[in-house]
Each structure stands twice: as C-alpha cells, then as structure tokens.
Design a protein around this motif. Structure first.
Motif, PDB file in Angstrom:
ATOM      1  N   SER A 199      -0.250  11.429  -4.749  1.00  0.00           N
ATOM      2  CA  SER A 199      -0.651  10.057  -5.031  1.00  0.00           C
ATOM      3  C   SER A 199      -0.269   9.681  -6.465  1.00  0.00           C
ATOM      4  O   SER A 199       0.259   8.591  -6.723  1.00  0.00           O
ATOM      5  CB  SER A 199      -2.163   9.936  -4.820  1.00  0.00           C
TER       6      SER A 199
ATOM      7  N   VAL B  58       1.363   3.741  -2.141  1.00  0.00           N
ATOM      8  CA  VAL B  58       0.751   5.007  -2.553  1.00  0.00           C
ATOM      9  C   VAL B  58      -0.181   5.517  -1.459  1.00  0.00           C
ATOM     10  O   VAL B  58      -0.189   6.710  -1.137  1.00  0.00           O
ATOM     11  CB  VAL B  58       0.025   4.854  -3.904  1.00  0.00           C
ATOM     12  N   SER B  59      -0.926   4.626  -0.855  1.00  0.00           N
ATOM     13  CA  SER B  59      -1.810   5.011   0.250  1.00  0.00           C
ATOM     14  C   SER B  59      -0.999   5.568   1.424  1.00  0.00           C
ATOM     15  O   SER B  59      -1.378   6.568   2.047  1.00  0.00           O
ATOM     16  CB  SER B  59      -2.629   3.796   0.700  1.00  0.00           C
ATOM     17  N   GLN B  60       0.121   4.949   1.709  1.00  0.00           N
ATOM     18  CA  GLN B  60       0.970   5.425   2.802  1.00  0.00           C
ATOM     19  C   GLN B  60       1.587   6.785   2.468  1.00  0.00           C
ATOM     20  O   GLN B  60       1.763   7.620   3.359  1.00  0.00           O
ATOM     21  CB  GLN B  60       2.038   4.394   3.120  1.00  0.00           C
TER      22      GLN B  60
ATOM     23  N   ARG C 280      -0.609  13.984   4.118  1.00  0.00           N
ATOM     24  CA  ARG C 280      -1.769  14.563   4.796  1.00  0.00           C
ATOM     25  C   ARG C 280      -1.429  14.918   6.250  1.00  0.00           C
ATOM     26  O   ARG C 280      -1.762  16.000   6.728  1.00  0.00           O
ATOM     27  CB  ARG C 280      -2.962  13.600   4.753  1.00  0.00           C
TER      28      ARG C 280
ATOM     29  N   ARG D 231       0.822  -1.219   0.000  1.00  0.00           N
ATOM     30  CA  ARG D 231       0.000   0.000   0.000  1.00  0.00           C
ATOM     31  C   ARG D 231       0.854   1.267   0.000  1.00  0.00           C
ATOM     32  O   ARG D 231       0.570   2.239   0.700  1.00  0.00           O
ATOM     33  CB  ARG D 231      -0.955   0.010   1.183  1.00  0.00           C
TER      34      ARG D 231
ATOM     35  N   ARG E 186       0.151   9.098   0.649  1.00  0.00           N
ATOM     36  CA  ARG E 186      -0.937  10.060   0.873  1.00  0.00           C
ATOM     37  C   ARG E 186      -1.092  10.373   2.356  1.00  0.00           C
ATOM     38  O   ARG E 186      -1.224  11.533   2.753  1.00  0.00           O
ATOM     39  CB  ARG E 186      -2.260   9.516   0.330  1.00  0.00           C
ATOM     40  N   THR E 187      -1.076   9.339   3.183  1.00  0.00           N
ATOM     41  CA  THR E 187      -1.251   9.526   4.625  1.00  0.00           C
ATOM     42  C   THR E 187      -0.111  10.352   5.209  1.00  0.00           C
ATOM     43  O   THR E 187      -0.347  11.254   6.027  1.00  0.00           O
ATOM     44  CB  THR E 187      -1.343   8.161   5.333  1.00  0.00           C
TER      45      THR E 187
END
Length: 159
Positions: A55, A26-28, A34, A24, A30-31
């Motif tokens: 992302s 890309v998700s990480q 953020r 994950r 983003r997080t």
C-alpha cells in the motif's frame, strides 16, 4: 484445477496495472496482493504486513512518479518478491532510519500539547519507514528497462 499463481522459480506474474486516473488505486493494489497471497497459502501477519507495505509502495508511486504502474510477483529461488513498477527513471535516495519506530514518541517533542501532537502526526515521509519495519529491511529500489523505469520491491517471507 491449476492455481493461477504457482511457485515456479524465476517467474514474474503481473497482478495488476493502473494509471493515475484509476479510482481507489491503492485500495485495489492491496486487494490484488491479498488475493494472490491468499491463493499461495499466505496468511496471518505475513499477509497483513505485505499488504500494508505494498500500500505504501503503490501510494509513493502514484504521488512521486509518472505511470502507468504495475504490481508484480516475482518467484525466485530465494523467495517471493513483490514489485511496484513506474515510469520514473531516477532511483530515490533511501533515507536513514532512526532506531525508533516510525510512530514512537521523540523525547525532545514531549511537550507542546495538541498542536505539537497534530504536527507530529501529519509529518510526511513515514511511508518508507513503515515499509522498512514491515519487511525487516528487505526492500529497495532497482532500475529496469535500461534505466527507463524504476521498481520498488519488497521480499515476502515464505509460508
């Protein structure tokens, strides 16, 4: 309490490092962005646009360049820059962007039914167009480490 991130100029902070094997990724990315931007007081559309744009940059790095990868924030006198670095020395060609947005209907493709719609939606190459739209054109690529690495960067407007 001193914040982890500050607005000191000409400072680079590494937010996150990953490899092609990171789950994950890309998700990480983003997080991580953020959380950092939230800590710096960013919010609303600016924060959402930056997270979506990073992302795309992280996904492109994973797909097109060898790792390991690194996401950084660069605090400069002119503002905040988010960078995604990879180990690909070649700078990609920046495509010409049409005047229409990335998901607007092309009048020449208005017929064709469901098959034409699915073909149009599955087209590749929209990621940089999305970055271009979200950053109002304030993004690009740069060589780093004597040309041994590439950095995709995007400017983030001030709070």
């Amino acid at each position: 309490m001193t914040p982890l991130l500050s607005h000191k100029h000409d400072v680079v902070r590494v937010l996150w490092r990953w490899t092609s094997d990171t789950p994950r990724a890309v998700s990480q990315a983003r997080t991580a962005l953020r959380c950092a931007l939230d800590q710096l007081g960013y919010g609303g559309e600016t924060l959402d646009d930056a997270v979506l744009a990073v992302s795309e940059l992280a996904a492109n790095a994973l797909e097109h360049a060898p790792g390991p990868y690194e996401m950084r924030l660069r605090f400069t006198t002119s503002g905040l820059i988010c960078e995604v670095a990879d180990r690909e020395p070649r700078l990609p060609a920046v495509p010409a962007f049409p005047a229409t947005g990335p998901f607007e209907i092309d009048p020449s493709r208005r017929s064709g039914g469901l098959d034409a719609l699915l073909t149009a939606m599955s087209e590749r190459g929209r990621g940089l167009h999305v970055v271009h739209q979200l950053t109002c054109g304030a993004w690009g690529f740069a060589a780093e480490s004597g040309g041994r690495m590439k950095v995709a960067w995007m400017a983030i407007p001030g709070t």
